[in-house]
Scaffold this active site. Structure first.
Site, PDB file in Angstrom:
ATOM      1  N   HIS A 192     -67.210  -7.982  74.783  1.00 16.60           N
ATOM      2  CA  HIS A 192     -67.929  -6.733  74.532  1.00 16.60           C
ATOM      3  C   HIS A 192     -69.214  -7.115  73.812  1.00 16.60           C
ATOM      4  CE1 HIS A 192     -68.744  -2.587  73.896  1.00 16.60           C
ATOM      5  NE2 HIS A 192     -68.553  -2.619  72.592  1.00 16.60           N
ATOM      6  N   ARG A 250     -72.966  -6.625  66.320  1.00 15.88           N
ATOM      7  CA  ARG A 250     -71.547  -6.317  66.089  1.00 15.88           C
ATOM      8  C   ARG A 250     -70.918  -7.387  65.198  1.00 15.88           C
ATOM      9  NH1 ARG A 250     -72.146  -5.333  71.782  1.00 15.88           N
ATOM     10  NH2 ARG A 250     -71.958  -3.120  72.311  1.00 15.88           N
ATOM     11  N   ARG A 310     -72.028  -0.328  63.275  1.00 19.29           N
ATOM     12  CA  ARG A 310     -73.313  -0.979  62.979  1.00 19.29           C
ATOM     13  C   ARG A 310     -74.453   0.045  62.909  1.00 19.29           C
ATOM     14  NH1 ARG A 310     -75.659  -4.184  68.265  1.00 19.29           N
ATOM     15  NH2 ARG A 310     -74.472  -3.044  69.844  1.00 19.29           N
ATOM     16  N   ALA A 360     -60.721   8.573  61.363  1.00 22.06           N
ATOM     17  CA  ALA A 360     -61.074   9.885  61.911  1.00 22.06           C
ATOM     18  C   ALA A 360     -62.582  10.063  61.863  1.00 22.06           C
ATOM     19  CB  ALA A 360     -60.367  10.994  61.132  1.00 22.06           C
TER      20      ALA A 360
HETATM   21  N1  LIG Z   1     -64.902  -1.170  71.203  1.00 20.05           N
HETATM   22  C1  LIG Z   1     -65.909  -0.373  71.473  1.00 20.05           C
HETATM   23  O1  LIG Z   1     -66.326  -0.265  72.615  1.00 20.05           O
HETATM   24  C2  LIG Z   1     -66.509   0.460  70.372  1.00 20.05           C
HETATM   25  C3  LIG Z   1     -67.306   1.566  70.685  1.00 20.05           C
HETATM   26  C4  LIG Z   1     -67.817   2.332  69.643  1.00 20.05           C
HETATM   27  C5  LIG Z   1     -67.531   1.999  68.334  1.00 20.05           C
HETATM   28  N2  LIG Z   1     -66.783   0.912  68.075  1.00 20.05           N
HETATM   29  C6  LIG Z   1     -66.448   0.547  66.696  1.00 20.05           C
HETATM   30  O2  LIG Z   1     -65.493   1.485  66.208  1.00 20.05           O
HETATM   31  C7  LIG Z   1     -65.569   1.515  64.774  1.00 20.05           C
HETATM   32  C8  LIG Z   1     -65.657   2.979  64.325  1.00 20.05           C
HETATM   33  O3  LIG Z   1     -66.864   3.546  64.749  1.00 20.05           O
HETATM   34  P1  LIG Z   1     -67.211   5.050  64.307  1.00 20.05           P
HETATM   35  O4  LIG Z   1     -68.477   5.392  64.940  1.00 20.05           O
HETATM   36  O5  LIG Z   1     -66.030   5.920  64.497  1.00 20.05           O
HETATM   37  O6  LIG Z   1     -67.442   4.831  62.738  1.00 20.05           O
HETATM   38  P2  LIG Z   1     -67.342   5.953  61.610  1.00 20.05           P
HETATM   39  O7  LIG Z   1     -67.988   5.380  60.404  1.00 20.05           O
HETATM   40  O8  LIG Z   1     -67.798   7.250  62.111  1.00 20.05           O
HETATM   41  O9  LIG Z   1     -65.775   6.074  61.340  1.00 20.05           O
HETATM   42  C9  LIG Z   1     -65.019   5.072  60.766  1.00 20.05           C
HETATM   43  C10 LIG Z   1     -63.924   5.735  59.967  1.00 20.05           C
HETATM   44  O10 LIG Z   1     -63.011   4.728  59.538  1.00 20.05           O
HETATM   45  C11 LIG Z   1     -62.520   5.174  58.280  1.00 20.05           C
HETATM   46  N3  LIG Z   1     -61.879   4.058  57.591  1.00 20.05           N
HETATM   47  C12 LIG Z   1     -62.453   2.978  57.049  1.00 20.05           C
HETATM   48  N4  LIG Z   1     -61.499   2.179  56.525  1.00 20.05           N
HETATM   49  C13 LIG Z   1     -60.316   2.763  56.768  1.00 20.05           C
HETATM   50  C14 LIG Z   1     -58.961   2.421  56.498  1.00 20.05           C
HETATM   51  N5  LIG Z   1     -58.635   1.294  55.859  1.00 20.05           N
HETATM   52  N6  LIG Z   1     -57.990   3.273  56.885  1.00 20.05           N
HETATM   53  C15 LIG Z   1     -58.308   4.410  57.528  1.00 20.05           C
HETATM   54  N7  LIG Z   1     -59.559   4.789  57.803  1.00 20.05           N
HETATM   55  C16 LIG Z   1     -60.546   3.970  57.447  1.00 20.05           C
HETATM   56  C17 LIG Z   1     -63.743   5.707  57.572  1.00 20.05           C
HETATM   57  O11 LIG Z   1     -63.402   6.537  56.492  1.00 20.05           O
HETATM   58  C18 LIG Z   1     -64.433   6.437  58.717  1.00 20.05           C
HETATM   59  O12 LIG Z   1     -64.076   7.810  58.758  1.00 20.05           O
HETATM   60  C19 LIG Z   1     -66.774   0.652  64.408  1.00 20.05           C
HETATM   61  O13 LIG Z   1     -66.339  -0.638  64.041  1.00 20.05           O
HETATM   62  C20 LIG Z   1     -67.563   0.593  65.707  1.00 20.05           C
HETATM   63  O14 LIG Z   1     -68.389  -0.546  65.770  1.00 20.05           O
HETATM   64  C21 LIG Z   1     -66.271   0.137  69.058  1.00 20.05           C
HETATM   65  O1  LIG Z   2     -72.652  -0.985  69.906  1.00 19.13           O
HETATM   66  C1  LIG Z   2     -71.890  -0.730  68.987  1.00 19.13           C
HETATM   67  O2  LIG Z   2     -72.040  -1.184  67.845  1.00 19.13           O
HETATM   68  C2  LIG Z   2     -70.747   0.204  69.212  1.00 19.13           C
HETATM   69  C3  LIG Z   2     -70.009  -0.079  70.467  1.00 19.13           C
HETATM   70  O3  LIG Z   2     -69.569  -1.396  70.533  1.00 19.13           O
HETATM   71  C4  LIG Z   2     -70.769   0.303  71.687  1.00 19.13           C
HETATM   72  O4  LIG Z   2     -70.858  -0.505  72.610  1.00 19.13           O
HETATM   73  O5  LIG Z   2     -71.263   1.443  71.744  1.00 19.13           O
END
Ligand SMILES: NC(=O)c1ccc[n+]([C@@H]2O[C@H](COP(=O)([O-])OP(=O)(O)OC[C@H]3O[C@@H](n4cnc5c(N)ncnc54)[C@H](O)[C@@H]3O)[C@@H](O)[C@H]2O)c1
Ligand SMILES: O=C(O)C[C@H](O)C(=O)O
Length: 450
Positions: free
Chosen positions: A315, A228, A222, A149
């Site tokens: 990605h 990443r 990150r 969340a």
């Molecule tokens: N695929 C994509 O295009 C894309 C885009 C943006 C972010 N991301 C990735 O998504 C992930 C989350 O990003 P964010 O900005 O929301 O990070 P964030 O730090 O805001 O949120 C991550 C949440 O995960 C929770 N968490 C950690 N371990 C957990 C577990 N075992 N069970 C339940 N909750 C857990 C944390 O408490 C935190 O609230 C990152 O790895 C980021 O790189 C991917």
């Molecule tokens: O760049 C990142 O680390 C988060 C995500 O993969 C993005 O593309 O925004």
């Protein structure tokens, strides 16, 4: 620019008792051809349609000219459980959806002929406007769970609740108070956004209850200076554990992985869950496509949604945005935006994640990512028949096999319906294959390290 014809087009033609008329260069997916055979719908070529000179290999009635060694046609969804090559039964075809408003009759033939449409998320929203009943509260069904969340999970949850299609959206976070607090805050927006979906926040996957769709956003994001790939060891532990628990709690769910590094984490979730590959998808291509559309829109003073393009590959560095497929209003983007500017936009889209990280100075992008993840779930629950990019287990299409990589797909209620093969220029195809190989190498390194 060519169109992709799916089972819903065939079913619409069957309902009208007419042939499906496609144009040279169009793709008729394998499922659509099977369905046409079942329903006795003839697939005929309509070569009188207006179209620009072909810039890519042509496809007619489902046959594709492609470089040697590529798959012979678009392929059925990879539905293997890992360790087995036997395909699972094909998913039931979706009910016919009405043809989009742009459909026009074809004088003299009576066949359903649409304006030419390239396979992009922008123009394949066949469900828009949604069929009566799906856009209101009357058809709310089931549960969607968003694990993590944090920034992305919060936006994903908000978009899913706003859509008012689920009975319940549950946010799960090891920081239980955060999950509960965001859930309550989101629930308070119900009258403002006019939804009746219940929103709950819990600390453990098991407390969420069985779900139809589970989005995994949990894990580390990150910070400036990181790639990443730097997240892999921390996030592999989190994603593997969560995928196993999701499999136990929601054995019929479709999992959408968001956690980075995306391609590797999606394949890891697949192996950890034991699910068929058709029920484990990764979200990146929807986001990368949107970024490209948005940036081209700004550069070319175009409405982003009407930019037809798709982002494939990994990605990250090996993201492939095939410019041979990119268009606006039937004109190649190369005719609208100067080539050097277009290349710069591709590079900027590829680096957009890092650009946002640099600007935020803490954490990474979340508005577009959360919206993109929700978009995938909504496409599935609405059985929208959209073509969009998703990280899926390659099944030999595009000459890539047994590795998760971003490809054009059709999604349905049960996850991946089929991988769609679109004609690519040779250099684009080579870049896509290279992306698959680079992801495979990183997965190999990840396995050695664990
Ligand atoms: N695929 C994509 O295009 C894309 C885009 C943006 C972010 N991301 C990735 O998504 C992930 C989350 O990003 P964010 O900005 O929301 O990070 P964030 O730090 O805001 O949120 C991550 C949440 O995960 C929770 N968490 C950690 N371990 C957990 C577990 N075992 N069970 C339940 N909750 C857990 C944390 O408490 C935190 O609230 C990152 O790895 C980021 O790189 C991917
Ligand atoms: O760049 C990142 O680390 C988060 C995500 O993969 C993005 O593309 O925004």
């Amino acid at each position: 620019m060519s169109a992709v014809w799916g089972t819903t087009d065939v079913e619409a033609a069957a309902a009208r008792g007419v042939a499906l008329r496609v144009a040279p260069g169009d793709v008729v997916t394998p499922l659509a051809r099977d369905r046409a055979h079942e329903l006795g719908v003839a697939v005929t070529s309509a070569d009188a349609l207006d179209r620009p000179p072909a810039t890519a290999a042509t496809v007619s009635s489902g046959t594709t000219d492609r470089p040697p060694g590529t798959a012979s046609s678009s392929t059925t969804a990879g539905q293997r459980r890992h360790g087995s090559d036997s395909p699972a039964p094909s998913p039931a075809p979706s009910p016919a959806t009405p043809l989009p408003p742009t459909s026009v009759g074809s004088p003299g033939t009576g066949g359903p002929v649409r304006t030419m449409r390239p396979p992009s998320p922008a123009l394949f929203r066949r469900g828009a406007p949604l069929p009566a009943g799906l856009d209101g509260g009357a058809r709310r069904t089931g549960r969607a769970v968003v694990i993590g969340a944090g920034h992305v999970g919060m936006i994903t949850g908000m978009r899913l609740a706003d859509a008012d299609v689920f009975d319940e959206v549950v946010l799960v976070d090891i920081d239980e108070g955060r999950a509960a607090g965001i859930a309550l805050d989101l629930q308070h927006t119900a009258p403002l956004s006019d939804f009746a979906t219940r929103v709950r926040g819990v600390g453990r996957v098991e407390e969420a209850g069985p779900a139809e769709y589970v989005v995994i956003t949990a894990g580390r994001a990150r910070q400036p200076g990181m790639t990443r790939a730097d997240l892999v060891s921390t996030n592999a532990g989190i994603v593997g554990d969560l995928a196993r628990r999701v499999a136990a709690t929601s054995p019929q769910a479709v999992i959408v992985v968001v956690t980075n590094p995306l391609d590797e984490m999606t394949q890891h979730a697949w192996t950890s869950s034991g699910f068929p590959s058709s029920r484990v998808l990764g979200m990146a291509g929807v986001l990368d496509t949107a970024r490209f559309q948005a940036l081209v829109g700004v550069e070319g003073s175009l409405r982003p949604r009407s930019v037809d393009a798709i982002a494939l590959g990994s990605h990250g560095e090996e993201m492939v945005i095939p410019l041979s497929r990119a268009s606006h209003d039937g004109s190649s983007l190369g005719q609208i935006v100067p080539p050097a500017q277009l290349d710069a936009v591709v590079d900027r889209a590829r680096g957009s994640g890092a650009e946002v990280v640099g600007l935020l100075r803490t954490g990474s992008a979340f508005l577009a990512p959360g919206t993109s993840a929700a978009r995938m779930v909504l496409a599935m629950v609405r059985d929208s028949d959209e073509v969009m990019s998703a990280a899926v287990l390659a099944d030999g299409s595009y000459g890539i096999r047994d590795v998760y990589v971003g490809l054009p797909v059709r999604l349905g209620r049960g996850g991946l319906r089929e991988i769609v093969t679109i004609p690519l220029a040779p250099a684009e195809l080579a870049a896509l294959r290279e992306a698959g190989e680079r992801i495979r190498a990183r997965l190999g390194a990840m396995a050695v390290a664990s």
